[in-house]
Write a protein that holds these residues in place. Structure first.
Motif, mmCIF file in Angstrom:
data_model
loop_
_atom_site.group_PDB
_atom_site.id
_atom_site.type_symbol
_atom_site.label_atom_id
_atom_site.label_comp_id
_atom_site.label_asym_id
_atom_site.label_seq_id
_atom_site.Cartn_x
_atom_site.Cartn_y
_atom_site.Cartn_z
ATOM 1 N N GLU A 306 0.845 -1.197 0.000
ATOM 2 C CA GLU A 306 0.000 0.000 0.000
ATOM 3 C C GLU A 306 0.879 1.245 0.000
ATOM 4 N N THR A 307 0.457 2.241 -0.752
ATOM 5 C CA THR A 307 1.051 3.571 -0.693
ATOM 6 C C THR A 307 0.076 4.440 0.079
ATOM 7 N N VAL A 308 0.495 4.907 1.254
ATOM 8 C CA VAL A 308 -0.394 5.645 2.156
ATOM 9 C C VAL A 308 -0.003 7.120 2.158
ATOM 10 N N VAL A 309 -0.954 7.968 1.800
ATOM 11 C CA VAL A 309 -0.772 9.424 1.812
ATOM 12 C C VAL A 309 -1.468 9.959 3.055
ATOM 13 N N GLU A 310 -0.805 10.845 3.765
ATOM 14 C CA GLU A 310 -1.346 11.351 5.021
ATOM 15 C C GLU A 310 -2.165 12.623 4.786
ATOM 16 N N GLY A 311 -3.434 12.615 5.218
ATOM 17 C CA GLY A 311 -4.231 13.834 5.235
ATOM 18 C C GLY A 311 -5.251 13.938 4.129
ATOM 19 N N LEU A 312 -6.531 14.124 4.500
ATOM 20 C CA LEU A 312 -7.608 14.272 3.523
ATOM 21 C C LEU A 312 -7.332 15.409 2.554
ATOM 22 N N ASP A 313 -6.724 16.480 3.024
ATOM 23 C CA ASP A 313 -6.510 17.652 2.181
ATOM 24 C C ASP A 313 -5.591 17.376 0.997
ATOM 25 N N ARG A 314 -4.886 16.249 1.002
ATOM 26 C CA ARG A 314 -3.959 15.922 -0.086
ATOM 27 C C ARG A 314 -4.587 15.018 -1.142
ATOM 28 N N ALA A 315 -5.869 14.714 -1.009
ATOM 29 C CA ALA A 315 -6.508 13.750 -1.910
ATOM 30 C C ALA A 315 -6.424 14.136 -3.388
ATOM 31 N N PRO A 316 -6.725 15.376 -3.790
ATOM 32 C CA PRO A 316 -6.690 15.681 -5.237
ATOM 33 C C PRO A 316 -5.318 15.466 -5.857
ATOM 34 N N GLU A 317 -4.277 15.952 -5.185
ATOM 35 C CA GLU A 317 -2.932 15.789 -5.728
ATOM 36 C C GLU A 317 -2.517 14.315 -5.716
ATOM 37 N N ALA A 318 -2.916 13.600 -4.666
ATOM 38 C CA ALA A 318 -2.547 12.189 -4.560
ATOM 39 C C ALA A 318 -3.185 11.357 -5.665
ATOM 40 N N LEU A 319 -4.386 11.712 -6.100
ATOM 41 C CA LEU A 319 -5.054 10.943 -7.153
ATOM 42 C C LEU A 319 -4.202 10.869 -8.413
ATOM 43 N N ASN A 320 -3.468 11.931 -8.717
ATOM 44 C CA ASN A 320 -2.642 11.947 -9.926
ATOM 45 C C ASN A 320 -1.492 10.950 -9.868
#
Length: 335
Positions: A306-320
Motif C-alpha cells: 500500500e502507498t499511504v498518503v497522510e491527510g484528507l486535504d492531499r486527496a486531489p494531488e494524490a489521485l494523480n
C-alpha cells in the motif's frame, strides 16, 4: 466544534485533476435521523474510477454532480447510529466520500456501506486493497472472465498497481505463467522478487516490444487489461487463438477529452474473447471472493503493498499518482 471537511466537485477536470476542480469546505457533522448513521472516515481509497466519476459521460454509475461531495470508497467507524443495521463502533466499508464524516442512509445513497466483521487479522489498508474491492476486481476478472489454465501465459498491465499485483499472484496460485508490465526497473524487480511473477517487462524501456516478445515466447493466453493505448495494442498483437481479455480499465485514456480508436481486426482473426466488467457485476459473490483472498493472505500466498498518503486535504494531488505511476500497490489516504 467538530467540523466535517468535504471536497465538493466544483468543475469537471480537463486532463489532470487539479485542486481548483474542487471546493474544500467545512460544515457541521451531520446528526443522524431515524434510519441513519454517521461514520467517521479513517481511510479513503483512491482509484482510477474516481477520474471517470468526475466526467459527464455515460458510465456505470451516475457522474458526480457539480456541488456534490466527491464520491470515493473508504473505511470508517460508526460514531452515531439510529439505523438497525449499524451500531456505534462498527467498522464499515463503502462509498463514504472525500470527507471526514459520512451520513449513511441519506436520500440518494447508491450503495449502503457493509459492516466489516470484528477481529480480522488484516490491516485496514489491506482490506481496501488486496483483500478488498481491488482484490475482488482482480479475483473475479481473472477467474471468471480470464479463466487461466495451468501452464498458460497471463499478461497483466499496470502490474505493480493495486489490481495488477493481485492478478499476477492469483494467476500464479492457479498455476499460470505470469508476465507483468510496469514502468521502470524498480517496479519490474518488485514484481519478480516480491510478488513472484515469472517475468516483468518495462514499458518505459526503448526495447519494450523486444522485452515483451522475449517474455511471451508462446504468445499470450490471457491479457488482463488495465491500461489501454499502445501497451494494450502491443499485447493484443501477441495474443493466441481463442485467448481471453478481461478489460478492467484503460487508465492511459482517462485524462483525455477524446475517446481512442482501436483496430479490432485481431479480435476477429484470432477469435479473442474480450469482455469488459465492473466489480459490482459480482456483488452476489463478494463474500466468497473475500474469504478466499483473506485465506491466501493469511497463508502468506497473497502479498500486499500500500502507498499511504497522510491527510484528507492531499486527496486531489494524490489521485494523480495513479496516472503518473508513482504509487506501488493500493493507493490510500489516511484521513
Amino acid at each position: 466544534m467538530i467540523v466535517n471537511r468535504q471536497f465538493r466537485l466544483k468543475r469537471r477536470p480537463h486532463g489532470r485533476v487539479e485542486r481548483a476542480d474542487f471546493d474544500f469546505l467545512e460544515s457541521p457533522v451531520p446528526e443522524p435521523a431515524e434510519g441513519q448513521a454517521v461514520a467517521r472516515n479513517l481511510y479513503l481509497s483512491l482509484d482510477p474510477t474516481n477520474r471517470i466519476w468526475m466526467t459527464d459521460m455515460e458510465q456505470y454509475m451516475p457522474p458526480v454532480a457539480l456541488g456534490e461531495v466527491m464520491r470515493g470508497g473508504g473505511i470508517g467507524r460508526i460514531v452515531a447510529s439510529r439505523h438497525p443495521g449499524y451500531k456505534e463502533g462498527d467498522l464499515v466499508s463503502g462509498l463514504l466520500g472525500w470527507q471526514d464524516y459520512c451520513l449513511i442512509g441519506a436520500p440518494g445513497e447508491l450503495l449502503p456501506p457493509a459492516v466489516i466483521p470484528d477481529g480480522l487479522p488484516i490491516p485496514l489498508p489491506t482490506l481496501m486493497g488486496a483483500c478488498g474491492m481491488t482484490g475482488l476486481t482482480a479475483y473475479f476478472g481473472l477467474t471468471v472472465i480470464g479463466e487461466p489454465k495451468p501452464g498458460e501465459t497471463v499478461v497483466v498491465s499496470a502490474a505493480a498497481g493495486a489490481v495488477g499485483s493481485v492478478v499476477g499472484q492469483v494467476a500464479k496460485i492457479l498455476g499460470a505463467r505470469v508476465v507483468g508490465i510496469a514502468g521502470g526497473r524498480q517496479k519490474c524487480e518488485l514484481l519478480v522478487k516480491e510478488f513472484g511473477f515469472d517475468a516483468a517487462v518495462d514499458y518505459k524501456a526503448p526495447d519494450f516490444l523486444a522485452q515483451l516478445a522475449a517474455a511471451t515466447p508462446k504468445g499470450v493466453d490471457v491479457n488482463f487489461e488495465n491500461v489501454g493505448g499502445t501497451i494494450m495494442e502491443a499485447v493484443v498483437a501477441r495474443m493466441n487463438l481463442y485467448s481471453r481479455m478481461p478489460l478492467c480499465g484503460m487508465i492511459s485514456t482517462y485524462n483525455e477529452d477524446t475517446a481512442p480508436r482501436y483496430d479490432l481486426r485481431p479480435f476477429l482473426m484470432k477469435r479473442i474473447r474480450l469482455q469488459g466488467f465492473i466489480i459490482t457485476d459480482f456483488k452476489d459473490r463478494f463474500i466468497e471472493g473475500s474469504m478466499q483472498l483473506a485465506q491466501w493472505h493469511m497463508e502468506g500466498r497473497l502479498k500486499s503493498r500500500e502507498t499511504v498518503v497522510e491527510g484528507l486535504d492531499r486527496a486531489p494531488e494524490a489521485l494523480n499518482m495513479l496516472f503518473d505511476g508513482t504509487n506501488i500497490g493500493k493507493l490510500v489516504v489516511r484521513i
